[in-house]
Motif scaffolding. Structure first.
Motif, mmCIF file in Angstrom:
data_model
loop_
_atom_site.group_PDB
_atom_site.id
_atom_site.type_symbol
_atom_site.label_atom_id
_atom_site.label_comp_id
_atom_site.label_asym_id
_atom_site.label_seq_id
_atom_site.Cartn_x
_atom_site.Cartn_y
_atom_site.Cartn_z
ATOM 1 N N THR A 172 35.860 40.981 30.433
ATOM 2 C CA THR A 172 36.193 39.794 31.218
ATOM 3 C C THR A 172 37.285 40.089 32.234
ATOM 4 N N ALA A 173 38.321 40.821 31.809
ATOM 5 C CA ALA A 173 39.426 41.166 32.715
ATOM 6 C C ALA A 173 38.922 41.984 33.900
ATOM 7 N N LEU A 174 38.014 42.919 33.639
ATOM 8 C CA LEU A 174 37.458 43.740 34.719
ATOM 9 C C LEU A 174 36.621 42.895 35.676
ATOM 10 N N LEU A 175 35.843 41.969 35.126
ATOM 11 C CA LEU A 175 35.031 41.093 35.972
ATOM 12 C C LEU A 175 35.900 40.233 36.879
ATOM 13 N N VAL A 176 36.969 39.683 36.305
ATOM 14 C CA VAL A 176 37.862 38.824 37.092
ATOM 15 C C VAL A 176 38.557 39.634 38.184
ATOM 16 N N ALA A 177 38.989 40.850 37.844
ATOM 17 C CA ALA A 177 39.650 41.705 38.842
ATOM 18 C C ALA A 177 38.686 42.054 39.977
ATOM 19 N N GLY A 178 37.473 42.452 39.620
ATOM 20 C CA GLY A 178 36.484 42.758 40.651
ATOM 21 C C GLY A 178 36.088 41.535 41.433
ATOM 22 N N GLY A 179 35.986 40.389 40.742
ATOM 23 C CA GLY A 179 35.612 39.147 41.411
ATOM 24 C C GLY A 179 36.637 38.704 42.435
ATOM 25 N N GLY A 180 37.925 38.903 42.127
ATOM 26 C CA GLY A 180 38.966 38.539 43.092
ATOM 27 C C GLY A 180 38.843 39.339 44.372
ATOM 28 N N ALA A 181 38.609 40.638 44.230
ATOM 29 C CA ALA A 181 38.453 41.488 45.413
ATOM 30 C C ALA A 181 37.189 41.121 46.180
ATOM 31 N N GLY A 182 36.099 40.872 45.445
ATOM 32 C CA GLY A 182 34.853 40.503 46.104
ATOM 33 C C GLY A 182 34.940 39.178 46.822
ATOM 34 N N ALA A 183 35.617 38.203 46.206
ATOM 35 C CA ALA A 183 35.761 36.890 46.836
ATOM 36 C C ALA A 183 36.582 36.977 48.120
ATOM 37 N N PHE A 184 37.635 37.817 48.104
ATOM 38 C CA PHE A 184 38.454 37.997 49.299
ATOM 39 C C PHE A 184 37.621 38.584 50.425
ATOM 40 N N LEU A 185 36.834 39.632 50.101
ATOM 41 C CA LEU A 185 35.987 40.247 51.117
ATOM 42 C C LEU A 185 34.910 39.279 51.581
ATOM 43 N N GLY A 186 34.310 38.539 50.636
ATOM 44 C CA GLY A 186 33.264 37.596 50.993
ATOM 45 C C GLY A 186 33.759 36.490 51.895
ATOM 46 N N ALA A 187 34.981 36.003 51.632
ATOM 47 C CA ALA A 187 35.554 34.944 52.469
ATOM 48 C C ALA A 187 35.774 35.439 53.898
ATOM 49 N N ARG A 188 36.250 36.691 54.028
ATOM 50 C CA ARG A 188 36.461 37.252 55.361
ATOM 51 C C ARG A 188 35.137 37.461 56.084
#
Length: 264
Positions: free
Chosen positions: A206-222
């Protein structure tokens, strides 16, 4: 570890680009890419990650004023009850059958995403004493049903919650997306708690998913800001990808599904 981070990044990227759909691919990613063998563990782990991702996204929408809090809290309360019941039903379902049914849901979701949305938006809608008589009879049952599906399949249910809120209140989609995150968090947390109590959550994953998700969401928003004019096209591409994945997941679980249909 790299596969889990990548799966989280894909989920976050999808959420950042088109605002929904990340949770629908979480379970297939965990099962077929990360290698989580047990569907129940995949669902429980995905539910925790989705609820935390929704909570992080909610902060931005709250600052932007796109959350109808009274509607959100009532919908989330009804949805949480549905999610608790749905999670109990999901845990009692054979994992292979659960995956096959999840595949069918993915196909239905993908097809629904291809349909044009029609609504007469009311940006000023509020849940007050005066409007309660007309809004509560729609918010409560729709919230319960969305929660039931979200709990059973261990998904955030944004693709269910957003149109349900629009149907219940006629709020514009921008408000529906922001308001839905309250319910996504509540439903995901309820489902996650139910699965965690049964030992079906991998906390390190779960921790790995959340960490990857934060980075992906930042890139996706940009990327989303640069591709704002192509969001409808991206949504359609994603819808076809969801349908194709759903067919694959259903095919993988077909023996369990056909056995269940024969028994019924």
């Amino acid at each position: 570890m790299p596969l889990a981070l990548a799966a989280g990044a894909v989920i976050g990227l999808i959420l950042g680009l088109i605002g929904a759909g990340g949770s629908i691919v979480a379970v297939p990613l965990l099962v077929y890419v990360v290698g989580v063998a047990d569907a129940h563990a995949a669902i429980g782990t995905a539910a925790v990650a989705v609820s935390l991702s929704a909570l992080m996204g909610l902060a931005g929408h709250a600052r932007a004023g796109t959350v109808k809090w009274n509607c959100a809290l009532v919908f989330a309360a009804a949805g949480s009850l549905g999610a608790w019941i749905g999670a109990r039903l999901g845990k009692a379902t054979d994992p292979d059958l659960l995956l096959a049914l999840f595949g069918l849901l993915m196909v239905a979701v993908g097809l629904s995403m291809l349909r044009p949305r029609r609504s007469a938006p009311d940006p000023d809608v509020r849940l007050t004493r005066a409007s309660a008589a007309s809004l509560l009879p729609r918010l409560l049952p729709l919230g319960f049903l969305a929660g039931l599906f979200a709990g059973f399949f261990g998904i955030g249910g944004g693709f269910l919650i957003v149109p349900a809120l629009m149907l219940a209140t006629a709020m514009p989609i921008g408000f529906a997306v922001g308001t839905s995150l309250v319910a996504v968090f509540a439903l995901g947390a309820t489902t996650a708690l139910s699965y965690a109590l049964a030992g079906h959550v991998d906390w390190a994953l779960t921790a790995l998913l959340v960490a990857g998700g934060g980075a992906g969401a930042f890139l996706g928003a940009r990327l989303g800001r640069h591709l704002a004019g192509a969001k409808n096209r991206l949504s359609r591409i994603f819808a076809f990808a969801v349908i194709a994945t759903g067919l694959y997941v259903t095919r993988s679980g077909w023996p369990a599904l056909s056995g269940w249909l024969s028994a019924g």
